[in-house]
Design an enzyme around this catalytic site. Structure first.
Site, PDB file in Angstrom:
ATOM      1  N   PRO A  86      15.419  48.268  18.641  1.00  0.00           N
ATOM      2  CA  PRO A  86      15.889  48.296  17.246  1.00  0.00           C
ATOM      3  C   PRO A  86      17.023  49.304  17.083  1.00  0.00           C
ATOM      4  O   PRO A  86      16.949  50.419  17.572  1.00  0.00           O
ATOM      5  CB  PRO A  86      14.665  48.717  16.443  1.00  0.00           C
ATOM      6  N   GLU A  87      18.068  48.878  16.427  1.00  0.00           N
ATOM      7  CA  GLU A  87      19.171  49.788  16.138  1.00  0.00           C
ATOM      8  C   GLU A  87      19.067  50.245  14.684  1.00  0.00           C
ATOM      9  O   GLU A  87      18.164  49.850  13.952  1.00  0.00           O
ATOM     10  CB  GLU A  87      20.503  49.097  16.438  1.00  0.00           C
TER      11      GLU A  87
END
Ligand SMILES: [Zn+2]
Length: 306
Positions: free
Chosen positions: A2-3
């Site tokens: 996840p960014e």
């Protein structure tokens, strides 16, 4: 992984379910994730009321009413899901609502054996549970006094948020003026900008028509002022992050490959993961290339990114 936009989306999804509720019990189903949980973690969190949720870089921050902040990092495969409805003997009754915030992104496991942390919450609308699931257990949780947050090892060296007002061309000119390192590496350095990851660096450089391999210092004048290209880059970073948050994350959707392993299904990036495909810059006619910089894939178009 996840960014930042995914973490922001998770925060926005969890906020209405958690803010203002009382944690009747924090249930830890193992002693650690990537790291051990803090000492007496469950005891310290149980009974507290959640004042607010926040985010710094890729960290979720849960502010409690005793002045402590619970820090959560999703690692590679962490996710939360919200369960509400009639709860009896610890089980959610059939027909209960279950929602995972963020319609996007990294793979979420549905397998309860990877449910490692359960927040049992009591809110105005009754009991609910927020469950942290993490098959690979690269995620972690910690707790720190809110006043000590900025000095915490996770945060003390972080640069400004990519969408915050602190991030301006003059600031980056100061950081980049003597940097011979490739522009992409300078943008991934969390001391320069917090929470900007590989995907969005590639996307921002493509939008700004800047090569990932040029030296960072080439965006700064001899007098230390930002060149117009650096202004454009800052605008591109803001836009690419804002667009991804608006889209509910990086447009990575849940996807489990046929063999059951975790994988990524992605679409709608302009340049990321588009090796050998036509560049989407109008009138460019170039082809997206993949190179490896510091062990990470970089996607860019050598025709329009100079
Ligand atoms: Zn191009």
């Amino acid at each position: 992984m996840p960014e930042l936009p995914e973490v922001e989306t998770v925060k926005r999804g969890l906020t209405p379910a958690m803010e203002g509720t009382r944690i009747t019990k924090l249930e830890l189903r193992r002693g650690d994730l990537r790291f051990p949980f803090p000492d007496a973690f469950a005891d310290r969190v149980s009974g507290r009321t959640i004042v607010s949720l926040g985010r710094r870089a890729k960290y979720l921050l849960v502010d409690l009413d005793d002045g402590n902040t619970l820090i959560s990092h999703l690692g590679m495969s962490g996710s939360f899901r919200i369960e509400e409805g009639r709860i009896e003997e610890g089980r959610i009754e059939e027909g209960a609502v279950s929602a995972a915030p963020g319609e996007f992104h990294h793979v979420r496991s549905k397998d309860e054996k990877h449910d490692h942390v359960v927040f049992h919450l009591e809110g105005a609308s009754g009991p609910r549970r927020v469950v942290y699931n993490d098959p690979r257990r690269f995620g972690f949780m910690d707790m720190v006094g809110r006043a000590d947050l900025a000095a915490h090892p996770f945060f003390r060296d972080l640069g400004p948020e990519p969408t915050g007002n602190e991030l301006g061309a003059a600031y980056l000119a100061e950081r980049f003026r003597d940097k011979a390192q490739p522009l992409k590496s300078a943008l991934l350095d969390q001391k320069n900008i917090a929470g900007l990851g590989n995907i969005y660096v590639c996307e921002a450089l493509w939008r700004a028509h800047l090569s990932p391999i040029r030296a960072a210092s080439t965006l700064v004048t001899a007098g230390g002022r930002p060149k117009a290209q650096l202004d454009l880059l800052v605008a591109s970073i803001r836009d690419v992050i804002a667009d991804a948050i608006a889209a509910g994350g990086s447009s990575l959707r849940d996807h489990i490959q046929t063999d059951g392993s975790l994988g990524y299904f992605q679409h709608s990036f302009s340049v990321y993961d588009r090796e050998s495909q036509a560049c989407r810059t109008p009138g460019c006619g170039g082809t997206v290339a993949r190179i490896v910089q510091a062990g990470r894939s970089t996607f860019y178009c050598a025709t329009c990114q100079k």
